[in-house]
Every structure is written in structure tokens, then in C-alpha cells.
Design a protein around this motif. Structure first.
Motif, PDB file in Angstrom:
ATOM      1  N   ASP A 109       0.829  -1.221   0.000  1.00  0.00           N
ATOM      2  CA  ASP A 109       0.000   0.000   0.000  1.00  0.00           C
ATOM      3  C   ASP A 109       0.860   1.267   0.000  1.00  0.00           C
ATOM      4  O   ASP A 109       0.631   2.173  -0.832  1.00  0.00           O
ATOM      5  CB  ASP A 109      -0.966  -0.009   1.180  1.00  0.00           C
TER       6      ASP A 109
ATOM      7  N   GLU B 191       2.511   1.567  -3.473  1.00  0.00           N
ATOM      8  CA  GLU B 191       1.598   2.047  -4.521  1.00  0.00           C
ATOM      9  C   GLU B 191       1.330   3.543  -4.364  1.00  0.00           C
ATOM     10  O   GLU B 191       1.247   4.281  -5.361  1.00  0.00           O
ATOM     11  CB  GLU B 191       0.295   1.249  -4.495  1.00  0.00           C
TER      12      GLU B 191
ATOM     13  N   ARG C 165       4.547   2.045 -11.780  1.00  0.00           N
ATOM     14  CA  ARG C 165       3.454   1.219 -11.261  1.00  0.00           C
ATOM     15  C   ARG C 165       3.967  -0.182 -10.904  1.00  0.00           C
ATOM     16  O   ARG C 165       4.960  -0.648 -11.467  1.00  0.00           O
ATOM     17  CB  ARG C 165       2.333   1.077 -12.297  1.00  0.00           C
TER      18      ARG C 165
ATOM     19  N   SER D 200      -5.157  -3.442  -9.315  1.00  0.00           N
ATOM     20  CA  SER D 200      -4.085  -2.950  -8.453  1.00  0.00           C
ATOM     21  C   SER D 200      -3.534  -4.104  -7.631  1.00  0.00           C
ATOM     22  O   SER D 200      -4.180  -5.149  -7.488  1.00  0.00           O
ATOM     23  CB  SER D 200      -4.598  -1.860  -7.508  1.00  0.00           C
TER      24      SER D 200
ATOM     25  N   HIS E   9      -3.139  -3.992  -4.409  1.00  0.00           N
ATOM     26  CA  HIS E   9      -3.990  -4.078  -3.222  1.00  0.00           C
ATOM     27  C   HIS E   9      -5.195  -4.986  -3.479  1.00  0.00           C
ATOM     28  O   HIS E   9      -5.498  -5.885  -2.689  1.00  0.00           O
ATOM     29  CB  HIS E   9      -4.469  -2.678  -2.813  1.00  0.00           C
ATOM     30  N   GLU E  10      -5.849  -4.746  -4.607  1.00  0.00           N
ATOM     31  CA  GLU E  10      -7.013  -5.568  -4.954  1.00  0.00           C
ATOM     32  C   GLU E  10      -6.604  -7.035  -5.114  1.00  0.00           C
ATOM     33  O   GLU E  10      -7.308  -7.939  -4.644  1.00  0.00           O
ATOM     34  CB  GLU E  10      -7.637  -5.061  -6.253  1.00  0.00           C
TER      35      GLU E  10
ATOM     36  N   ILE F   8      -1.146  -7.003 -13.015  1.00  0.00           N
ATOM     37  CA  ILE F   8      -1.923  -5.766 -12.999  1.00  0.00           C
ATOM     38  C   ILE F   8      -2.226  -5.350 -14.447  1.00  0.00           C
ATOM     39  O   ILE F   8      -1.333  -5.366 -15.307  1.00  0.00           O
ATOM     40  CB  ILE F   8      -1.158  -4.644 -12.278  1.00  0.00           C
TER      41      ILE F   8
ATOM     42  N   ASP G 119      -4.827  -2.747 -17.195  1.00  0.00           N
ATOM     43  CA  ASP G 119      -5.795  -1.689 -17.490  1.00  0.00           C
ATOM     44  C   ASP G 119      -6.672  -2.162 -18.636  1.00  0.00           C
ATOM     45  O   ASP G 119      -6.158  -2.487 -19.723  1.00  0.00           O
ATOM     46  CB  ASP G 119      -5.087  -0.397 -17.906  1.00  0.00           C
TER      47      ASP G 119
END
Length: 550
Positions: free
Chosen positions: A178, A181, A195, A234, A236-237, A258, A260
Motif C-alpha cells: 500500500d 503504490e 506502477r 491494483s 492491493h485488490e 496488474i 488496465d
């Protein structure tokens, strides 16, 4: 070349061999609760501790070359210290100094990788363990390099971040992911994009060692390079979702990518630059080989091999000179005990199972793969089980003991060194019952070896490279147990800061040294101690032996 050792002035060579037994990850615990060594039935260790000369040795912090006494010891620096008899500044300390002084960023390798990424409008990738464990890596090193990359004109940075859960808390990943990021979001702007691109648990992808399970590296390659795997928006997700679904602790979390809008944000392509920011060598060699090997690579199908500039944080193998490019020069560990004993004509036998084989060979010899003498040295690797260690807590103790006993009885070797991995490898699982079982299995094997040493008139030295199994539950600064939401104590999977045993069982003790051992020393003193018990004076600059004249 080193000179042969001189005969000891008062310690006589025994008729049997000296057996140096490294009980990996076994220390003297600070807390009664959570100490799996104390909880186990270890009749042999208890008997030897009660009847033999013994002392405690420091196995962490500055005693093994780490930056401070807040730093836990580890198998690499521990076996380096035991094998060379002195303390060298180690990975974390060297990297920290190189970054703080700016030498890393002035170096040819750093400049080459930065220019490659800029000239090709490519991406700078970082692969490594995202934690502050300071055993394989440190998150602050990564952040410092990202800042410098931006200052140097690199436009795109992608992080392939491995979850730790072994050198730090078993469920502490978000404490590192966390903030990282958030740091990446803050440093990014219209001209710079940074990223996290992929990740996964360190025991699931990328960080295999000693070629125990190449499928781990294959999964890492697919995840980091090819961008293949389950997609998330992400890190975290990904971590939250995969934890809920698998109930795995951090080190065992499945790989993730990760993306997009369904497109991975950080595959590794031609023209990119790649830095493996782990500084420790054992779990860096295989993924390095996958990047650097040519068409002869046959461990798995890489599908696609991008043309990149690749570098490691350090040189991971001083003999093989791997990797070809690295950012920080490792310590030049020379004049090891094994080299001196070869020069003196002492036959040596080194054995462990796969998981720790390199520790009694590669690390023991100062991060060198080869032998000093084919005639005088024998290396034996017992293949490890490829299953979670809590499912086989005995590991290969019995097999190792079988071969050690056979070797003792054969009478060919003067020094036998072995490593029982149980306390460390099972200790890292956090499964208390399994660790207790592992200690009891190890104790049974030590009992068998002790009997063989007794019959041969040899010496058995029992010690360790660091603690782990002695501290299996988290305690707060007040010494109270840390309790989870379910009311159970939180398991601890990292190494401890505790001292380790040094117990000497001398079957034919002749009264030629004091039964009171020197106190306050570190594990680097085991080299001089071993040399003394072989009947020789240790080199003058070796750290002091635990043995002293009456």
C-alpha cells in the motif's frame, strides 16, 4: 593460495572426525510461549546441553556483518561467517552504503541500463522482494533507485513485486504494498509513469533456489515477462482478493498481473532494462539464468525471450560470475576454512539436502561454487521433497544422518560438515506443530550421529546459523503475544534475533582444553573452534575460538 595450518600448541587431534552440525534456524528462545525448540521432546540435545561444554553465540546484526543489531541473521551471512571465520560487511550494508554515497548511480552498469531504457523509449523493470526484511532485499533500496531513474530521464518504471511473509510478518504484505503504490502514484506525473505490474508469493513464483523446483521460476517468468495470469486493477485488490479466496499466507499467495482494461501494464519487451533488486544470491540465480542464458536454456519453455539489458543488485556467484552485470560489488570473502584445510591436506565431506546444499558449499566457501580440491573435498546433495515443508517436517534428516554415519564409520574424512534445514525451512511455514515435529526428527538424527561419533572417538560440534524455530509467535514490544481477530496468537515466520547454541561433544576428551567455553562471541568463531579441534592453530586474523587453555 594459503599456507598450511600449524599444529595446535595444546589441543590434540582426536582419532575420529570432527563433525560440524549446523542446526539451521535453531536458537535459544527469549519467550517460553512460541518456542518450538523448548516445546519439542529433544532428549539428545537436552542431554548434551546438560553434560557437555556449551556457550551461546551471536548470530545476527553486526556479529554477522549486517548494518545493525536490529537486523536478523540469515543463512547466507551465517554460513559465510562460519565458513570464513571472520565478519565481512554483507549485502544489505554494502547496498545501503552504495546508495547513500551515490556510487551505485555513478557506476557503469546503472548508467548503461538507464541509457538503454531512454534510447529505446523502453521501460525500466525492477523484480524483487517487497519488504523491509533486509535478508534478500529492502524496499527503501527500491524507492531510492526509482527516484534516481526519474531524475535520470527514464520515462516508465514497472515493479514486479514478490510478497515476503518469511523475513517479515506472515500477513504483512499490505504494510509494504500500500505505501509503495502510494509512493508510485505520488512520484508519477505527465512525464513519468511508475506502477506495480505483477506479483505473487515468494514461495510460489520466481525465487526458487538450488534448482529444487524450476516450475516456480517458470511461473515467475510467465507472470513478470509475459504478463500471463489472473488480472487485477491494483496490487492491493489482488492481495485482498487472493487472500480471501485461497486463505494463503503471503509467501504462498498465487501470482497476479496488474492490467488496465484487460491489458497488462508491464510486460517485459525488447529494448527494456531489468534490475533484480534482491541482493542475496541463492534465490536470484535461477531467474537470472532464465534472462541471461541463450538458446541452450532447457529448464522450461520461455515462449519469448526479450532482448533486454539485465543486471542484478550484486554478483550472486563469484565463481561463475553471475550475473554478467551487477550494481554493487559483493564482499571479497577469501581464505575460508575449507581452503586452509585443503592446503593442510585435510579431507572434508559436506552434505545437506537440496534446500540447504549451497549453504555448506557455496556460502560456506565465500560465495564460490567450485571446490578447492576435487581430491580432498566431497559434496553430497540429498534431494529435497517438493512439497510444502509443514507436510514433511522431518524433511531429509534421516537420509542425511544415514550418510553421515556411514562416512564417520568409513574413517576417510577428518571433517564432516552438515546442515539440518528443519528449524529454518519448517519454521518459515509458521505451523507450530510441524516445527515441533521437525525438531524431534532432527533430535533423533543427532542422537544417531552422536553414537557414531562416540564409537569413532570423534568430536561433534552442534551450532546454528541463526534463530527461527525458537520464536514462532509474534510478541509486541512489551513481550505480550499479538492476538489475531479470531483470538489466536499470530504466527511468526521470520528469523529471530536470538543467540544460537554451541555445544561440543568430545568423545575422547583428554583435558587438553578448558570445559568452560569463551562467552560473548559470534558464530564466526566456529571456524577457529573447528580448526582447533582438528588439531591445528587457526589463522591469526580469524575470530577467536570458543576453546581456551585450562
Amino acid at each position: 593460495m594459503v599456507e598450511p595450518l600449524k599444529k595446535h600448541s595444546f589441543i590434540q587431534k582426536r582419532r575420529g572426525p570432527v563433525v560440524l552440525c549446523i542446526m539451521d534456524g535453531v536458537g535459544y528462545g527469549k519467550y517460553e510461549t512460541g518456542d518450538a525448540v523448548k516445546a519439542a521432546m529433544t532428549e539428545t540435545l537436552d542431554e548434551l546441553a546438560a553434560s557437555c561444554p556449551k556457550t551461546a553465540l551471536k548470530a545476527h546484526g553486526v556479529a554477522v556483518g549486517l548494518p545493525s543489531d536490529d537486523d536478523m541473521g540469515n543463512s547466507e551471512v551465517g554460513h559465510n561467517a562460519i565458513g570464513c571465520g571472520r565478519v565481512f560487511a554483507q549485502g544489505a550494508k554494502l547496498v545501503g552504503k552504495s546508495i547513500d554515497s551515490g556510487r551505485m548511480f555513478e557506476g557503469e552498469t546503472w548508467q548503461k541500463l538507464m541509457n538503454n531504457a531512454k534510447d529505446n523509449d523502453g521501460t525500466l523493470h525492477f523484480i524483487g522482494l517487497l519488504s523491509d526484511g533486509n535478508v534478500h532485499s529492502h524496499v527503501d533500496h527500491l524507492k531510492a533507485m526509482i527516484v534516481k531513474a526519474k531524475e535520470g530521464g527514464v520515462k516508465t518504471v514497472r515493479i514486479h513485486a514478490l510478497l515476503d511473509g518469511r523475513d517479515v510478518g506472515e500477513m504483512s504484505a499490505l504494510d509494504f504494498f500500500d505505501p509503495t503504490e502510494a509512493f508510485l502514484a505520488d512520484i508519477s506525473d505527465d512525464n513519468f509513469s511508475a506502477r506495480i505490474a505483477s506479483g505473487g508469493g515468494r514461495m510460489q513464483i520466481t525465487m526458487d533456489r538450488y534448482q529444487a523446483n524450476w516450475s516456480i521460476v517458470e511461473k515467475g517468468w510467465a507472470t513478470h515477462v509475459l504478463g500471463e495470469g489472473e488480472l487485477f486493477a491494483s496490487a492491493h485488490e489482488a492481495i485482498v482478493s487472493l487472500r480471501e479466496r485461497t486463505e494463503a499466507i503471503d509467501q504462498d499467495l498465487p501470482p497476479f498481473v496488474i492490467a488496465d482494461e484487460g491489458v497488462p501494464v508491464g510486460t517485459i519487451e525488447d529494448g527494456d532494462s531489468v534490475i533484480l533488486f534482491n541482493f542475496r544470491g541463492d534465490r536470484a540465480l535461477e531467474i537470472t539464468n532464465a534472462f541471461e542464458a541463450g538458446d541452450e536454456f532447457d529448464k522450461f519453455d520461455r515462449i519469448r525471450v526479450p532482448k533486454v539489458e539485465y543486471a542484478g543488485m550484486m554478483e550472486y556467484d563469484g565463481d561463475l560470475h553471475v550475473p554478467a552485470q551487477y550494481l554493487v560489488t559483493p564482499p571479497a570473502i577469501d581464505r575460508t576454512m575449507a581452503e586452509y584445510l585443503v592446503a593442510t591436506g585435510v579431507k572434508q565431506y559436506s552434505i545437506s539436502e537440496t534446500q540447504k546444499f549451497g549453504h555448506v558449499t557455496y556460502f560456506f566457501n565465500g560465495n564460490k561454487t567450485g571446490k578447492f580440491s576435487e581430491e580432498l573435498e566431497t559434496y553430497v546433495e540429498v534431494p529435497s521433497d517438493v512439497v510444502p515443508f509443514e507436510q514433511r517436517p522431518a524433511m531429509k534428516c534421516a537420509d542425511i544422518a544415514d550418510k553421515v554415519i556411514e562416512t564417520i564409520q568409513g574413517g576417510e574424512y577428518e571433517l564432516i560438515k552438515l546442515n539440518f534445514p528443519n528449524g529454518d525451512m519448517v519454521g518459515h511455514t509458521g505451523v507450530f506443530q510441524a516445527v515441533v515435529c521437525s525438531m524431534e526428527a532432527m533430535d533423533l538424527s543427532i542422537g544417531r550421529i552422536k553414537k557414531a561419533v562416540q564409537e569413532a572417538g570423534g568430536v561433534l560440534i552442534l551450532s546454528a546459523d541463526h534463530g527461527n524455530s525458537d520464536d514462532m509467535l509474534e510478541h509486541n514490544k512489551k513481550g505480550d503475544l499479538v492476538i489475531k481477530e479470531n483470538g489466536k496468537p499470530r504466527a511468526k515466520t521470520s528469523h529471530s534475533l536470538n543467540p544460537v547454541p554451541c555445544i561440543i561433544y568430545d568423545a575422547d576428551y583428554k583435558g587438553d582444553y578448558s570445559e568452560t567455553l569463551v562467552e560473548g562471541l559470534g558464530i564466526s568463531s566456529l571456524a577457529a573452534t573447528t580448526i582447533n579441534l582438528l588439531g591445528y592453530e587457526a589463522p591469526e586474523d580469524y575470530d577467536k575460538s570458543v576453546l581456551q587453555k585450562k
